[in-house]
Design an enzyme around this catalytic site. Sequence first.
Site, short mmCIF file in Angstrom:
data_model
loop_
_atom_site.label_atom_id
_atom_site.label_comp_id
_atom_site.label_asym_id
_atom_site.label_seq_id
_atom_site.Cartn_x
_atom_site.Cartn_y
_atom_site.Cartn_z
N LYS A 59 43.28 -14.54 67.00
CA LYS A 59 42.89 -13.13 66.88
C LYS A 59 43.57 -12.52 65.66
O LYS A 59 44.79 -12.36 65.64
CB LYS A 59 43.30 -12.33 68.12
CG LYS A 59 42.73 -10.89 68.07
CD LYS A 59 43.36 -9.96 69.07
CE LYS A 59 44.57 -9.26 68.55
NZ LYS A 59 44.33 -8.31 67.44
N GLY B 279 54.39 -10.76 64.59
CA GLY B 279 54.19 -9.32 64.68
C GLY B 279 55.50 -8.64 65.03
O GLY B 279 56.57 -9.14 64.70
N SER B 280 55.40 -7.52 65.72
CA SER B 280 56.60 -6.71 65.98
C SER B 280 57.44 -7.32 67.09
O SER B 280 56.94 -8.03 67.97
CB SER B 280 56.20 -5.29 66.36
OG SER B 280 55.67 -5.29 67.67
N THR B 281 58.74 -7.00 67.07
CA THR B 281 59.64 -7.50 68.09
C THR B 281 59.27 -6.94 69.46
O THR B 281 59.35 -7.64 70.47
CB THR B 281 61.09 -7.16 67.71
OG1 THR B 281 61.45 -7.98 66.58
CG2 THR B 281 62.06 -7.45 68.84
N GLY C 64 56.45 -8.94 70.74
CA GLY C 64 56.97 -10.27 71.03
C GLY C 64 57.67 -10.32 72.38
O GLY C 64 57.50 -11.26 73.15
N GLU D 36 57.37 -15.05 65.69
CA GLU D 36 57.93 -14.69 64.38
C GLU D 36 57.83 -13.18 64.30
O GLU D 36 56.75 -12.63 64.18
CB GLU D 36 57.14 -15.39 63.28
CG GLU D 36 57.92 -15.55 61.99
CD GLU D 36 57.75 -14.34 61.11
OE1 GLU D 36 58.54 -13.39 61.27
OE2 GLU D 36 56.83 -14.33 60.28
N CYS E 154 57.84 -8.95 56.94
CA CYS E 154 58.85 -9.02 57.99
C CYS E 154 60.20 -9.45 57.43
O CYS E 154 61.24 -9.09 57.95
CB CYS E 154 58.40 -9.96 59.08
SG CYS E 154 57.77 -11.52 58.45
N GLU F 70 63.16 -1.42 61.48
CA GLU F 70 62.25 -1.97 60.49
C GLU F 70 61.25 -0.90 60.09
O GLU F 70 60.53 -0.36 60.94
CB GLU F 70 61.52 -3.18 61.10
CG GLU F 70 60.67 -3.90 60.10
CD GLU F 70 60.04 -5.17 60.69
OE1 GLU F 70 59.59 -5.13 61.84
OE2 GLU F 70 60.02 -6.18 59.97
#
Lengths: 477, 284
Positions: free
Chosen positions: A183, A235-237, A240, A257, A291, A388
């Site tokens: 996706k 993507g974002s933490t 995740g 990641e 990132c 971030e």
Amino acid sequence: MTVFEYAPAPESRSVVDIRGSYGLFIDGEFTDGHGEPFKTINPADESVLADIACADEADVDRAVKAARAAYERVWGAMPGAERGKYLYRIARIIQERSRELAVLESIDNGKPIRESRDVDVPLVAAWFFYYAGWADKLGHAGFGPDPRPVGVAGQVIPWNFPLLMLAWKIAPALACGNTVVLKPAETTPLTALLFADICRQADLPPGVVNIITGAGDTGRALVAHPGIDKVAFTGSTDVGRQIARTLAGTSKKLTLELGGKAANIVYADAALDQAVEGIVNGIFFNQGHVCCAGSRLLVQESVAEEVLERLKARMATLRVGDPLDKNTDIGAINSAAQLDKIRELSAAGEAEGADRWSPPCRLPDRGFWFAPTLFTGVAQSHRIAREEIFGPVLSVLTFRTPEEAVTKANNTPYGLSAGIWTEKGSQILWTAQHLRAGVVWANTFNKFDPASPFGGYKESGYGREGGRHGLEAYLNV
Amino acid sequence: MSDRLAVRKTYKLYIAGAFPRSESGRSYPVTDGKGRFLANAAHASRKDARDAVTAARKAFPGWAGRTGYNRAQILYRIAEMLEGRRDQFTAELRHTGASKTHAAAEVDAAIDRWVWYAGWADKITAVAGAANPVAGPYFNFSTPEPTGVVAVIAPDSPLLGLVSVLAPAIVTGNTTVVVASEPAPLAAITLAEVLATSDLPGGVVNILTGHRTELTPWLASHMDVNAIDLTGIPDEHVQDLEEKAAGNLKRVHRPTATGWTADPGTARMTAFLETKTVWHPVGV
């Protein structure tokens, strides 16, 4: 000395052919989606590029079933040498269609054509070429004599490097004998859909690569689907973490990641002009939508003033504007939502007492833009030093001793990357050893290569992409 | 037969190189294979677990910074110390119901396991690392580094199982908080006496005894624990602990069950290693 003014040097759009609407690529065919279709826009002028189908749970299920069937009937059983040849074919077609891919990427994402043309697309081809060669050599990779694939991989990728992240996910998965449902991000689906056409040109068996478009709900349905064996997410933490919770107690393999807040450490003895180029590349490459961006500059106190002076002079030469102009250094922010986030965090930086500076810079009237920005007088407690930003915003802090530099650099829950600038070899190695980060660039920054493992420590995620290490995520080991 | 009364040992926790009682003042009775009283083991609390994490974090930079050669010698020294107490451990395992032959074999295997892992300390980097041939003028190398503080939920195999999960975690430079087997914790505390006399720095291994279900959720959700080994956790508790571990994206090791006498391989070491890749330009 005569100064020549820049004249516009736009790359032609005629090489791309964007259709009015796109379906889901499932089992080798474009099919309708059953969710609410959405539009993808050009972030440089907010014009609508195409209508994109949205996959609902039933569509996700169809894609997973197609991938499962292809895995069991064709791809999992195919000799590695044959799989490798398909991947080599794909690598070659990417090279052949490189200009088309680069232009489309810049239109959909907003990144400068100079970057999509010279960085993203060449790396995409290299990634397929590299992993193609592993497909028939897996028994020599250190994971046992005959490592098996995992099965069906569900892959969710971000909008900052749409095609490159696709390559990082699909190339190793296919080389190891897995099939995939991928996706792309909802704001940047077009190059993934063009990649579907490349799969068809390569005669890749139907169902080996399935591409489903949609937003968060589609991604959630994919990672939660019981028919997949492995999830790979970039993507974002925060997302995740949600995925890790969703997968708790299941037997699905997971690699993540995630975000970063990298320190870029400049010692007093560094070659300062090179360091300034590295600082600029570290934070302004890809509008700072990276990132592993060097978003915290740690500069040794004795040269801080000089570095800032040279940095500001260099920032004043950055050209912000049309992504398709070959002179452009900084393109468009990818979306209105991301622009809001960058603005919000920058406002917080000012509110918390840091000093904000941007060079004089005329931004286009339409589209999403943010001038390159730096903050001085930043404390470690400030949000702009901890969170971030994912935009062209640099926070500058200072240090006196190497120990202080390392302590400050490591003072973050993230641990993806870091930079070191010094002419002293032993100091490079000492600093690299003490940084808790997965990728360390010394006297360079933001370099990527398919042979080089990439991934984070701590809350920047787990697993590695690239190199021999990158195979592990897609093998049953 | 002598009528001398034996001097019993007080089994306490092992934290930061010392042997404190639980701060909670609690203990629980440990019995032998036939249900007879053996000793009162310390019943560690959430506070003890936190103290253990603090000790492990403090010990981490020093232990990770040792050379592989030095860590190898310390692990080999542990094997030496264990060998010297062979009879004591055999007797302790017999209390758990093992036959004399079985108990002696398990102690021997545990000693040999320390020797096996000791040798890895200065070799795993060569096996798990790489020099990467990137397409440009850069020297690029990847090295494995310890993940950090690892919570180890030990299995019920009181000595061999414990050593088999502990040694691979520390040999690469991680520091640990171990939750010992709940029904058979005594060998773990006696092992702590071995560790304390083997030049292993205090805090590298911290051992808690008590109730697993009470201690493990705190370790799984602790924000300063980097990884958790769920070997001693029954399947029905895995989901909850993995959800808690997601809070700070802990590395979770959930091995498929194999006997403790099988070839250990390298998987338990690589589970708690990070890969660091360093780039530098090549030029004149």
